[in-house]
Enzyme design. Sequence first.
Site, PDB file in Angstrom:
ATOM      1  N   ILE A 196       1.878  -3.997  -4.355  1.00  0.00           N
ATOM      2  CA  ILE A 196       2.954  -3.998  -5.323  1.00  0.00           C
ATOM      3  C   ILE A 196       3.385  -2.479  -5.393  1.00  0.00           C
ATOM      4  CG2 ILE A 196       3.783  -4.560  -7.530  1.00  0.00           C
ATOM      5  CD1 ILE A 196       1.509  -6.375  -8.236  1.00  0.00           C
ATOM      6  N   PRO A 197       4.763  -2.276  -4.606  1.00  0.00           N
ATOM      7  CA  PRO A 197       5.005  -0.879  -4.210  1.00  0.00           C
ATOM      8  C   PRO A 197       5.438   0.156  -5.189  1.00  0.00           C
ATOM      9  CG  PRO A 197       6.597  -2.399  -3.728  1.00  0.00           C
ATOM     10  CD  PRO A 197       5.742  -3.519  -4.495  1.00  0.00           C
ATOM     11  N   CYS A 198       4.440   0.143  -6.297  1.00  0.00           N
ATOM     12  CA  CYS A 198       4.856   1.310  -7.322  1.00  0.00           C
ATOM     13  C   CYS A 198       5.121   2.537  -6.831  1.00  0.00           C
ATOM     14  CB  CYS A 198       3.712   1.265  -8.427  1.00  0.00           C
ATOM     15  SG  CYS A 198       2.280   1.847  -7.608  1.00  0.00           S
ATOM     16  N   HIS A 199       4.798   2.916  -5.314  1.00  0.00           N
ATOM     17  CA  HIS A 199       5.104   4.255  -4.963  1.00  0.00           C
ATOM     18  C   HIS A 199       6.454   4.511  -4.626  1.00  0.00           C
ATOM     19  CE1 HIS A 199       4.392   1.351  -1.399  1.00  0.00           C
ATOM     20  NE2 HIS A 199       5.484   2.090  -0.900  1.00  0.00           N
ATOM     21  N   ARG A 200       7.405   3.133  -4.716  1.00  0.00           N
ATOM     22  CA  ARG A 200       8.909   3.268  -4.359  1.00  0.00           C
ATOM     23  C   ARG A 200       9.608   3.685  -5.875  1.00  0.00           C
ATOM     24  NH1 ARG A 200       8.746  -1.998  -1.113  1.00  0.00           N
ATOM     25  NH2 ARG A 200       7.322  -1.184   0.685  1.00  0.00           N
TER      26      ARG A 200
END
Lengths: 155, 205
Positions: free
Chosen positions: B173-177
């Site tokens: 789940i791309p929280c780095h984006r």
Amino acid sequence: MPFEAVVQLHGPAILRVCLALLPRQDAEDAWSETFLSALGAYPDLPIDANVQAWLVTIAKHKAIDRHRTAARAPELAADPPDSAVAPADPLEHADLRAAVRSLPAAQREAVAFHYLADLPYADVAAITGSTEAASRRAAADGMRTLRRRFPGGSD
Amino acid sequence: MAATDEQVLSALRSDDAAELLALRLRLAESAERAGTLDVAYVTMESPVGLLLLAATGRGIARVAFAGDDGGVDAVLTALAARLGPRILRSAARLDDATVQLSEYFAGARREFDLPLDLTLAVGAFRRDVLGALPSIAYGATASYAEVARSTGRPLAVRAVGTACALNPLPLLIPCHRVVRSDGTPGSYAGGPEAKRRLLDLESAA
């Protein structure tokens, strides 16, 4: 404690106990059955339980089950020439392990649980249904025999 | 002359590491078959450090940065408290996840196709935020404020930050984006360096 840590911590001692009670292939099966059964019951284990004593108790029962199976089908008790999992013992260790297995049951269990699983005699007595003093005596008698049977040793 | 106790015990106490390892692998397989595992886990090396992947029977429940000293033990202890203590290292349940993550790090995968177990994401708002993140496309970014607006709570910018920080499934789940409004990466569970590295990876691929 995650069960992985239980296996990491107690796996070696339980294998030593199994190898003292059973021929290698049966010992490995008993080790697996012990931890599989412990895994199932693990969530219900009291937080302050003595995990090593608990596992040794399960291993003892698994070993008894294997002895019963072997008594019904003697060919299962034979040590196969090559274990599926492990290399064969160096000869002197195999002889010594056989010497442990041929001790009278009380001595064999006292040696295995106290000297190989590091349980105090009070725990050994609780697991074997004996007394602390008798467990201490049985372990000492067993060790005396093993010292004599040690390769290179003599009477 | 008879041997000493020490000689006898050193022979009987000589543990065989290879035998124990083989037995542990066999135990994990038997436990999978018996259905008695709460959690199976593996660790994998990655460009952003050692990762721990953990799965319940429902799906991947945790991706953790485990690079620090004692990192794996700390993660497993936390998982035991939240998901159950019957935890073993076992690769079978996590084969797809490790393959897909390796492809992602190689620049060869843009989306993940894995069953996820969101048990560790507690609270409706946190789940809303995590649900909104996959719509930020690979290679793109959104600000915390934009994510707050997309969940219908434009003032909850700080809460979006918290939800991202507590994301139990980073990378998948791309929280780095999610980045600061000024374009700088902002904080990340794996450290700001790792976040920058992931954004660079995605913009290069």
